[in-house]
Scaffold this motif. Sequence first.
Motif, short mmCIF file in Angstrom:
data_model
loop_
_atom_site.label_atom_id
_atom_site.label_comp_id
_atom_site.label_asym_id
_atom_site.label_seq_id
_atom_site.Cartn_x
_atom_site.Cartn_y
_atom_site.Cartn_z
N UNK A 1 0.83 -1.20 0.00
CA UNK A 1 0.00 0.00 0.00
C UNK A 1 0.86 1.25 0.00
N UNK A 2 1.94 1.24 0.77
CA UNK A 2 2.84 2.39 0.79
C UNK A 2 3.54 2.56 -0.55
N UNK A 3 3.90 1.44 -1.17
CA UNK A 3 4.61 1.51 -2.46
C UNK A 3 3.74 2.14 -3.53
N UNK A 4 2.43 1.91 -3.48
CA UNK A 4 1.52 2.42 -4.51
C UNK A 4 0.60 3.52 -4.02
N UNK B 1 -4.36 -8.78 -2.10
CA UNK B 1 -5.79 -8.51 -2.20
C UNK B 1 -6.21 -7.39 -1.26
N UNK B 2 -5.72 -7.42 -0.03
CA UNK B 2 -6.07 -6.38 0.94
C UNK B 2 -5.50 -5.03 0.53
N UNK B 3 -4.26 -5.01 0.09
CA UNK B 3 -3.61 -3.75 -0.27
C UNK B 3 -4.30 -3.06 -1.44
N UNK B 4 -4.77 -3.85 -2.39
CA UNK B 4 -5.32 -3.29 -3.63
C UNK B 4 -6.85 -3.27 -3.64
N UNK B 5 -7.48 -3.86 -2.64
CA UNK B 5 -8.94 -3.95 -2.57
C UNK B 5 -9.52 -4.64 -3.80
N UNK B 6 -8.98 -5.81 -4.11
CA UNK B 6 -9.49 -6.60 -5.23
C UNK B 6 -10.96 -6.94 -5.00
N UNK B 7 -11.68 -7.24 -6.09
CA UNK B 7 -13.10 -7.58 -5.97
C UNK B 7 -13.30 -8.93 -5.29
N UNK B 8 -12.38 -9.87 -5.54
CA UNK B 8 -12.42 -11.18 -4.91
C UNK B 8 -11.03 -11.78 -4.99
N UNK B 9 -10.78 -12.79 -4.14
CA UNK B 9 -9.48 -13.44 -4.11
C UNK B 9 -9.69 -14.94 -4.05
N UNK B 10 -8.85 -15.68 -4.74
CA UNK B 10 -8.99 -17.13 -4.85
C UNK B 10 -8.55 -17.85 -3.58
N UNK B 11 -9.34 -18.85 -3.17
CA UNK B 11 -8.92 -19.76 -2.10
C UNK B 11 -7.95 -20.76 -2.72
N UNK B 12 -6.75 -20.80 -2.25
CA UNK B 12 -5.72 -21.66 -2.83
C UNK B 12 -4.69 -21.98 -1.77
N UNK B 13 -3.87 -23.02 -1.96
CA UNK B 13 -3.79 -23.93 -3.10
C UNK B 13 -4.72 -25.13 -2.91
N UNK B 14 -4.55 -26.11 -3.83
CA UNK B 14 -5.26 -27.37 -3.74
C UNK B 14 -6.64 -27.31 -4.35
N UNK B 15 -7.24 -28.49 -4.51
CA UNK B 15 -8.59 -28.61 -5.04
C UNK B 15 -9.54 -29.25 -4.03
N UNK B 16 -9.11 -29.31 -2.78
CA UNK B 16 -9.96 -29.88 -1.75
C UNK B 16 -10.84 -28.84 -1.07
N UNK B 17 -10.61 -27.56 -1.40
CA UNK B 17 -11.33 -26.39 -0.94
C UNK B 17 -10.99 -25.97 0.49
#
Length: 426
Positions: free
Chosen positions: A161-164, A379-395
Amino acid sequence: MDVTVRIESVRAVPTVSGFFFDDQRAIKAGAEQEGFDYRGDPVTPGFRRIREAGEALSVELELSSGEIATGDCCAVQYSGAGGRDPLFRAREYRSVVEGPVAENLRGRDATAFLTNAKLVEAMTPGEGGDRLHTAIRYGVSQALLDAAATSQRTTMADVLADAYDVEPATEPIPVFGQSGDDRRVNAEKMLLKGVPVLPHGLFNSVEKVGESGERLRDYLGWLSERATRLDGYEPRFHVDVYGILGEVFGPPYDRAEVVDYFADLRAAAAPYPLQVEGPMDEGSRETQIRAMAELRDGLADGGVAVDVVADEWCNTFDDVQAFVDAGAADVVQVKTPDLGGIHRSAEAVLTCRGTDTRAYLGGTCNETDVSARTCAHVALATRAAQVLAKPGMGFDEGFMLVTNEMRRTVARRKRTVGEREVPADD
């Protein structure tokens, strides 16, 4: 006396990622699934078999303070497809990290994240002047971000956040769960846990989507019925079809047949908002942008409220910018390992500000716990609309990692900021 915290040494350790590398072109060409594996020969260069165990390369920066900063080099599940860098072999790239990358970083100020990250991003150590593999840039930059945060006794979100010159979110970003092929059981888990965006679905073949798209439509109807059983739950549906709808229908994508099908998907998902990722794969960025814009215009003209999400051929920062400038998507996935340095992912999200396009900070199931936690800070710094739960495919594991990292970071920032007023989330 020099009290600056400096980078003293760089080490690389071959590790494992959270999923597998898959030859997407072989799968799309009809490779037969045999249990968890696939039968047949690989098509994409670099693959030894259609499905291979994922690899990662952990980068450790030893600081003059005695502390260790960490990042993980990893690549997407479908490496080598859709304009992406080739398959990442951790042991083959270890010497690059401990050789030319280390030589350039030793002695540098650990607090100077953006300067250090840009240095690595611009490196061309190969004889042909090629840039570092995106996975290396991704992992090393994570370690550099961790080093800056550790040296300054702050969070990685605050360093970015400080960098941008932006203000981080004051609440966690909505998390997008991915189901893998177990799309019903894992969706049930997501519903019970109140996941904000779900279920991904992994509709990566005509067989899964249906010869006329009927299986995808029926699945959305089932998901909507299950969601309505939960009082007060208002999720957003997001399914990834890996370009398969383009194979089912073919261009042009603004014709009545296609628009009517998307209207059927909208009706099946009702009353919940619907996003469809990667509806087609047209073989190049230019043709993909034209096809996506065509579909988006057709849906708008038909009054069909389905958002289209750019994935295929939207890999680099320049790609993201091109899709945004062309108005070719309602949402762009910022596929973090494909952008190289982690700062490039932050820049890609921020370039969507003030436009009609939302930024989804994504990535891949084939990442690691370290890269997932780092992306939570982006995601927090840029206030993205959504962020992926990762890694893996087990959720469950990925959802836990990303959610908890954001909650801890938000709580820490609130304690640190204290009574200082911060802008409300958009």
